[in-house]
Design a protein around this motif. Structure first.
Motif, short mmCIF file in Angstrom:
data_model
loop_
_atom_site.label_atom_id
_atom_site.label_comp_id
_atom_site.label_asym_id
_atom_site.label_seq_id
_atom_site.Cartn_x
_atom_site.Cartn_y
_atom_site.Cartn_z
N VAL A 1 0.82 -1.21 0.00
CA VAL A 1 0.00 0.00 0.00
C VAL A 1 0.86 1.26 0.00
O VAL A 1 0.50 2.26 -0.61
CB VAL A 1 -0.96 0.00 1.20
CG1 VAL A 1 -1.74 1.30 1.28
CG2 VAL A 1 -1.91 -1.18 1.13
N VAL A 2 1.99 1.22 0.71
CA VAL A 2 2.88 2.38 0.74
C VAL A 2 4.24 2.01 0.18
O VAL A 2 4.62 0.84 0.15
CB VAL A 2 3.02 2.96 2.17
CG1 VAL A 2 1.68 3.43 2.69
CG2 VAL A 2 3.66 1.95 3.12
N SER A 3 4.97 3.01 -0.26
CA SER A 3 6.22 2.81 -1.00
C SER A 3 7.43 2.85 -0.09
O SER A 3 7.42 3.46 0.99
CB SER A 3 6.36 3.89 -2.06
OG SER A 3 5.29 3.87 -2.97
N ASP A 4 8.49 2.24 -0.55
CA ASP A 4 9.79 2.32 0.08
C ASP A 4 10.45 3.63 -0.35
O ASP A 4 10.66 3.87 -1.54
CB ASP A 4 10.64 1.12 -0.36
CG ASP A 4 12.09 1.21 0.11
OD1 ASP A 4 12.39 2.04 0.99
OD2 ASP A 4 12.91 0.45 -0.44
N ILE A 5 10.75 4.50 0.61
CA ILE A 5 11.35 5.79 0.28
C ILE A 5 12.76 5.91 0.84
O ILE A 5 13.27 7.01 1.03
CB ILE A 5 10.47 6.96 0.79
CG1 ILE A 5 10.29 6.87 2.32
CG2 ILE A 5 9.13 6.97 0.10
CD1 ILE A 5 9.64 8.11 2.91
N SER A 6 13.40 4.77 1.11
CA SER A 6 14.71 4.79 1.74
C SER A 6 15.76 5.52 0.92
O SER A 6 16.66 6.17 1.48
CB SER A 6 15.18 3.36 2.02
OG SER A 6 15.19 2.59 0.82
N THR B 1 1.86 6.65 -0.70
CA THR B 1 1.16 5.46 -1.19
C THR B 1 1.77 4.99 -2.51
O THR B 1 2.31 5.77 -3.29
CB THR B 1 -0.33 5.74 -1.41
OG1 THR B 1 -0.49 6.76 -2.39
CG2 THR B 1 -1.00 6.16 -0.10
N SER B 2 1.68 3.69 -2.74
CA SER B 2 2.26 3.11 -3.94
C SER B 2 1.47 3.48 -5.20
O SER B 2 1.97 3.34 -6.32
CB SER B 2 2.30 1.59 -3.81
OG SER B 2 1.00 1.06 -3.58
N THR B 3 0.24 3.97 -5.02
CA THR B 3 -0.58 4.36 -6.17
C THR B 3 -0.47 5.83 -6.53
O THR B 3 -1.08 6.28 -7.49
CB THR B 3 -2.07 4.03 -5.90
OG1 THR B 3 -2.46 4.64 -4.67
CG2 THR B 3 -2.30 2.53 -5.82
N SER B 4 0.29 6.58 -5.75
CA SER B 4 0.43 8.01 -6.04
C SER B 4 1.08 8.22 -7.40
O SER B 4 2.10 7.59 -7.71
CB SER B 4 1.27 8.70 -4.97
OG SER B 4 1.52 10.05 -5.33
#
Length: 462
Positions: free
Chosen positions: A112-117, A345-348
């Protein structure tokens, strides 16, 4: 983390995990409002954050031309349902405010949410307080725990970052009604445990009905985790404190040290607000806001709730639970925890702009204004001028964090020295029979806590 506030977060995370496992959640649709390349949408479960986030959004638009629409869905259950539904239909916003260190990883595992590392680096990363810097990050220990098929965050990627801390806080904060205290001759925060007891005695003598202490003891663990544990740490020091939960009966709750701290906790018995054992955390805070108690125990996050219930923060005296003057750590501090974070979110369709907004929120001046507007503490390190920026009451909350590693009580510790399977509510229920209920003696309580801990050690085969 073993604390009442985290229990709600774990329930939310569990509900999300159960619902999100029913569907494959990869980038399967566009986010709300994605048709406008200069418009973002963010959801939060914190009503107290809405006006502060909207004020920051106005600044952000002036600076970047990017607008951010903020929407709140409360209470937590409603927020969970909203996210579940949107995840299934592909109607998620660009950003979500999440419960830190639990819900963020569940959402990350579900896609649902993205990896922003790779983006959380440099000046952005440097602005976040060191104590919570790893919040949202899948560290090696968190990854190992996630490998269990039953783990709610099973499927997270090692080294991934699924959120960046937005707010921090701690437990064991005492709030006093300045007017009530002044009527009893009290004009400053008690310097130690003994002075705190003296202040309770004075306010109770001045107003026998409303001069006591409130705490939501219907949640059994609050008395244990918000009062007894920071008190015991201050009295005994880190090593002896941890041994209270150990297998060595010469140092556990049934020992002289255990009896000592239980006796100190029992000193509060005459001062509890009538019916404290029947009050939820919110009800106890409301009672304090309504003038039904002189003092209230909560966390840094309690101040915003008191404001929502009609109290002016300037009329509140806030301080960390005082330490015993003759204890091992008389200058004990309270360690901060990440409470909420922000995820992309991964859909953004605008992940770059979404990250710009997150980084904007972390800027020192923006975070300071957010803190004042939300009556909450930001994850950003505000520096030496924080007192001028935040005002006296919020500054007092920040002051409760100030200590060295040796003098700071860290409420996130627990798995390291307690037996596997330990449930704080079981221990809290035993403690409630001592105080406020006065149904068990200190010695009886000490033996019951010893027996409980030994049963956990035995069950765990440790």
């Amino acid at each position: 983390m073993r604390k009442p506030f985290a229990r709600k977060a774990r329930i939310v995370a569990g509900a999300l995990a159960a619902a999100l496992s029913l569907t494959s959640l990869t980038a399967c649709g566009g986010s709300s409002g994605s048709g406008d390349s200069k418009s973002l949408e963010m959801w939060t479960f914190k009503q107290s954050h809405v006006s502060a986030l909207r004020a920051a959004a106005k600044e952000f638009k002036k600076e970047t031309g990017i607008s951010v629409a903020i929407e709140a869905y409360t209470p937590d259950d409603a927020y969970t349902t909203k996210v579940q539904s949107a995840a299934k239909t592909g109607d998620l916003p660009d950003l979500l405010e999440v419960h830190s260190d639990g819900e963020d990883r569940v959402l990350g595992a579900a896609g649902v949410v993205s990896d922003i590392s790779s983006d959380f680096t440099g000046a952005w990363a440097a602005r976040i307080q060191e104590a919570v810097h790893d919040s949202g990050l899948v560290t090696d220990p968190r990854y190992k725990n996630s490998l269990n098929n039953e783990a709610k965050d099973h499927g997270v990627k090692k080294g991934a970052r699924y959120s960046v801390p937005l707010t921090v806080g701690t437990f064991g904060i005492v709030y006093g009604n300045k007017k009530v205290l002044a009527d009893a001759g009290i004009t400053k925060a008690p310097a130690n445990w003994q002075e705190f007891l003296g202040a309770l005695k004075a306010t109770k003598a001045k107003d026998p009905k409303n001069g006591g202490l409130s705490l939501g003891l219907k949640v059994p663990a609050t008395g244990l985790t918000w009062v007894l544990q920071p008190l015991a740490f201050a009295q005994l020091g880190q090593q002896k404190y941890e041994k209270l939960w150990g297998k060595d009966q010469s140092a556990d709750f049934g020992s002289a040290d255990g009896v000592k701290v239980l006796s100190m906790y029992d000193q509060l018995t005459p001062y509890w607000m009538p019916g404290s054992q029947t009050l939820t955390i919110d009800q106890a805070d409301q009672a304090f806001a309504q003038g039904k108690s002189a003092f209230d125990v909560g966390g840094t996050f309690t101040l915003a709730y008191l404001k929502q219930n009609g109290m002016n923060p300037d009329d509140v005296l806030a301080f960390g639970l005082p330490a015993p003057a003759d204890g091992a750590v008389p200058d004990r501090a309270l360690g901060p925890l990440a409470l909420t974070g922000v995820s992309v979110t991964s859909t953004s369709k605008q992940p770059g702009n979404a990250k710009k907004w997150m980084e904007f929120l972390s800027q020192q001046d923006v975070a300071a204004r957010f803190a004042k507007n939300a009556t909450d503490l930001p994850a950003t390190e505000l520096g030496a001028d924080s007192a001028t920026v935040l005002g006296p009451t919020l500054s007092a909350l920040v002051d409760s964090f100030k200590g060295t590693p040796d003098t700071t009580y860290d409420p996130s510790r627990g798995d390291e020295f307690r037996p596997i399977g330990y449930e704080q509510d079981d221990a809290g229920a035993i403690l409630a029979d001592l105080s406020p209920l006065n149904q068990q003696s200190v010695q009886q309580t000490a033996q019951k806590l010893r027996k409980l801990d030994q049963s956990y050690w035995k069950a765990a085969g440790q």
